[in-house]
Write an enzyme that holds these catalytic residues in place. Structure first.
Site, PDB file in Angstrom:
ATOM      1  CB  THR A  62       5.267   2.190  -0.209  1.00 53.91           C
ATOM      2  OG1 THR A  62       4.568   1.080  -0.775  1.00 53.91           O
ATOM      3  CG2 THR A  62       6.519   2.473  -1.021  1.00 53.91           C
ATOM      4  CB  VAL A  63       6.166   6.568   2.299  1.00 60.27           C
ATOM      5  CG1 VAL A  63       4.901   6.708   3.097  1.00 60.27           C
ATOM      6  CG2 VAL A  63       7.127   7.708   2.611  1.00 60.27           C
TER       7      VAL A  63
ATOM      8  N   GLY B 151       0.818  -1.196   0.000  1.00 56.85           N
ATOM      9  CA  GLY B 151       0.000   0.000   0.000  1.00 56.85           C
ATOM     10  C   GLY B 151       0.859   1.257   0.000  1.00 56.85           C
ATOM     11  CB  CYS B 152       0.061   4.727  -0.951  1.00 58.13           C
ATOM     12  SG  CYS B 152      -1.484   4.954  -0.058  1.00 58.13           S
ATOM     13  CE1 TYR B 153      -1.120   8.175   4.281  1.00 55.93           C
ATOM     14  CE2 TYR B 153      -2.946   6.650   4.064  1.00 55.93           C
ATOM     15  CZ  TYR B 153      -2.477   7.943   4.152  1.00 55.93           C
ATOM     16  OH  TYR B 153      -3.349   8.985   4.104  1.00 55.93           O
TER      17      TYR B 153
END
Lengths: 333, 333, 333, 333
Positions: free
Chosen positions: C155-156, C151-153
């Site tokens: 990942t970072v 997911g996006c969150y």
């Protein structure tokens, strides 16, 4: 084809640098910036978004670099203040370089109109024939030495108006809204974040008004606006039509003008700023209503309105495909 | 003066609620909302920014509340969908209530034009004389039963054009950019955050075009745009002037029309959207150039273009000061 | 390498389409969209900004296309709703296709945690070993059949935390702000233009919290926020350090982890959202202060947080350069 | 109660002017601005949005106005640069005026900490007891001569933390995002429209960090961010709780602290920036999760974080209702 950019740290300059860096036929050899440190400065120190993508070094320009430049480079793009361009362009031309000038220094034919618009006299040693490079309407022979790249507003307004000039019967009234990057990269209270709010400015007094008038050969009423977005220009243009001009006639005129132009998109709906931002396209959508014509047109001011049009002209000069290296979907700023 | 709001949960409705709640002469007794829970719902559950400031209860409307309403309330403001207004306004008038209708239900005189613009027939039991309440141009006798409050675009366009109609010599061309709140409080892909980008829409086909034409008594070309901001409308209007009309003549015409209008500001510079957002003002700045007139005008679409104009009309109806309760610098949305 | 995209009309899907269309090694053969017209629909009808750039046809998926798909295509990217992915991924795998799934269907190992987070049970016919593809921390053997793209969150957050996990001594507290495109392309009142305003949501209850916890092997406190911009995530992460951990130690840990990672940029200043938007980079800037660590990290949620990471994983699967085809500076949305 | 504002043309200054102009108990007699023309200048020449609403005249300050000022005015609000405040505040106090200072000149007790944060030494003639006016936590006796109004970040952080300090067991980690108006009204490349993009700055080195630490009596980690909006601060604060502290205990602590505070709103949902912009409220929403506390809190930086808190303190000084004149829904900028 080795080339150089002057004014590489401004918003148009850095877009030029990015386009040339990624272009299959041009290679960027020098990126000059008046603000660069003497010991050379990576462009990513000003534009951190370019770190790891673009390892270009900014350096200050010195006139003693001229002979080196003229030996190593064939083409120069100037993204300088108007008066700086007026000074250096002839020098570069005299050194045998091909110059694409993105400033307003060489756009206006009439020296009085020029002086009134830009506040300085153009020097006498300017070659007599400098094409005004509205790309879709300009044929370059490959012998030109200096090409004036049109301004952002004149680009979108002229591209929108030229196909239908013979069909309209009034002064065109050009309502245009530009993103804030049009004001360049500098600190000013008018373009500070908290002060920007959609408004007209320079109503009918903007220096792009005579440029548009010169390009279409007709007086215009031009009202630029500052909008609360970074990039892009949306022009909505109004004119009365000659009697019995139909939507079909208008559509045919645009088809004839642009059917094979790779960077013009004739749209079935009004274009949004977001449709063109980051691209080299000019989108156009004409509507006929009650004997009047409304043309909605949009460009990215930093690309089709500046850097991309300059590259497009260079493509045309060297007989590359007009849109070569211009199929991107984003920019630097 | 006890009053009620229908459609209190929409963007115009909640602005009405806020204005009336803080008005020195009106007292808000009922706030109806079709989406409200049966057991009554604080307005802050929809607009949390109002918590601790505005303890109004939203309730659903039922026709069996009519007699109670007509006994307790003198004035009703309708911020409803057009067809809902068309249905309920006559009922409320018949019950003896004074109705200010913010919808388009009663604005267009010609029933065919109305039906074409709004897609439904207006019922027959509408009283014959319903003033179109462009506040600065309307005198209310205090005997009216139903007043049609103008649309947002027509308000700014008509206020800008009416003082100079006799001086222009072409179809006015009205370029207007509205904030997204003009589309109302609802989920739609066109107004979702990622999709909004400055663009024209409904070019020369918007239902406010016949309303403007009716108000100024002249055909117009009207091109609305959606802008990437919440509130406000900026109109830039173009027309050719009759020969020899000077800036001084134009300025005098506006002075004569509006010198004593408390909510019109004749500006020396083009107004920005941010100058009027949150206020009940209409800012106007006319420029004469090469035989043409450019008028820059701005309002807050939810205030002068809706809720504040309705309250201004109510002020005028009851002979209060026209701007009473309208000297705020902010809104709810 | 022929490939297909499911869910091609969503925000992540269209970025995938753009990336694959321009990739030197992949060729896009099919772009499926559940909302596409039966007779096939150009992607530019949904995304007019792609007109003249991307002539991809959207088509609806039908199960009877499976055998054709499996013959013509080697790789499938799923940008579908979670439950739709959970259903179709095994079917595609069984047909011999390599599947990169961008949904949350296969990310959480623990079926109970999965059900709690996503509200549905995962079917039994899922292959046992499905790599969780945090690209910089995943080695693919080239034999996998299904890869879960993070997911996006997560990942970072995971990229920021993994190099320093052994040096911290508290629950990491992850403050993250995402652009609105993270909510997908749909009409919803929460993401309508007038309603978006920086705020936390799903405080410590977001479904990405267990995903981050699983990835770093440690509980976390995760507070996502919605920001008033289209793209990008900025994460600011807080943790107490073990005693005597210095800035130099932290810097060395990141150097060791990422010195040769082409899509990680270790920054000397806090990254801005604008530095990464339109790129496949993850920018990281760690600061040690008074025994604590603050990590500032940023990605483009639709690229490194979705489409670009999927392509990066596919690059790695086929032993292409990890960043092949990912050196762009813009996106579609 | 006659009063004066110094620094009336800055963002906080003009909000003060607006608040005092509309206040039922204070009357604004002087608005000083160092940039004002000698012959006096209407505030609407800088803030055209105030035309027709606020006919205040800006004038430059001269020391020979002191005796006149001290005779005509009782209260002075200073919205000046820190060092200018440090110089003039003692002068005004010596002249018998009550001074509310919005700068950082008198906030930090420890002169060394002050010098390190602000880069100048505080003069010796400062009265020994200057209250730090966090309004909800300060009782004024009516005998004070100079009150230091807290900074914007410290206001929201301290209001959020003070009720629960005895319940937490770690260094509080304060993530805060501020609108651009926090940087003041000036031209700077960092706050120019095209450059603003959500990012942290001054990570753990901001001068508000020692101010927060002093106010709550505990070290903190403070990371401010610049956000792409004009007004407002959203703080999300993280801390580990002492064992067995429940949501109910936390809620009770806030209730006890703020149940009767008219400008604190204890919220059931995370506040959005938009909920507080234009208001004098501080919204607070605490969440307990896995032994940790997350506090979401929001203020308008120019109001509760500056001008409105100053007026609130003045209300308290004169024993007016704490929120008198502070129930607005908008501001000037």
């Amino acid at each position: 084809m080795p080339c150089a950019v002057f004014g590489a740290s401004g918003y148009s300059g850095v877009e030029l640098v990015w386009l040339l860096h990624n272009h299959p036929q041009f290679s960027l050899e020098y990126a000059f910036s008046s603000g660069a440190r003497e010991d050379a400065e990576p462009i990513a120190s000003l534009y951190p978004q370019l770190a790891g993508q673009l390892d270009v070094i900014l350096q200050p320009w010195h006139s003693n670099l001229l002979s080196q430049l003229s030996q190593q480079v064939r083409v120069v793009f100037l993204a300088l203040p108007h008066e700086a361009s007026a000074e250096i362009a002839p020098v570069l031309v005299n050194a045998g370089l091909l110059v694409f000038d993105l400033s307003g220094a060489f756009r206006l034919r009439d020296p009085l109109v020029h002086q009134q618009a830009y506040g300085f006299e153009r020097s006498a040693n300017v070659p007599e024939t400098i094409p005004y490079g509205l790309a879709e309407w300009t044929t370059l022979s490959g012998t030109e030495q200096l090409i004036a790249v049109p301004g952002c507003y004149p680009t979108v307004a002229s591209l929108a108006l030229k196909p239908v000039l013979s069909l309209i019967d009034s002064v065109p009234m050009i309502n245009a809204v530009s993103g804030v990057s049009g004001a360049g990269r500098k600190a000013a209270i008018q373009t500070s974040f908290c002060e920007v709010s959609l408004a007209a400015y320079g109503v009918a007094t903007h220096r792009h008004q005579p440029e548009i008038a010169q390009t279409i050969g007709h007086d215009v009423i031009f009202v630029p606006h500052l909008g609360n977005f970074k990039r892009g220009i949306l022009a909505t243009i109004y004119a009365r039509l000659k009697s019995d001009v139909s939507q079909a006639t208008i559509d045919a005129a645009y088809q004839q003008a642009y059917a094979t132009a790779p960077l013009i998109r004739l749209r079935q709906q009004p274009p949004a700023i977001g449709d063109v931002v980051g691209t080299a396209f000019c989108d156009i959508h004409p509507v006929v209503h009650q004997g009047h014509l409304v043309i909605c047109a949009a460009i990215d001011n930093l690309l089709k309105g500046a850097a991309a049009q300059a590259v497009q002209l260079a493509n045309q000069y060297f007989a590359f495909d007009s849109a070569l290296g211009l199929q991107q979907r984003g920019g630097v700023v």
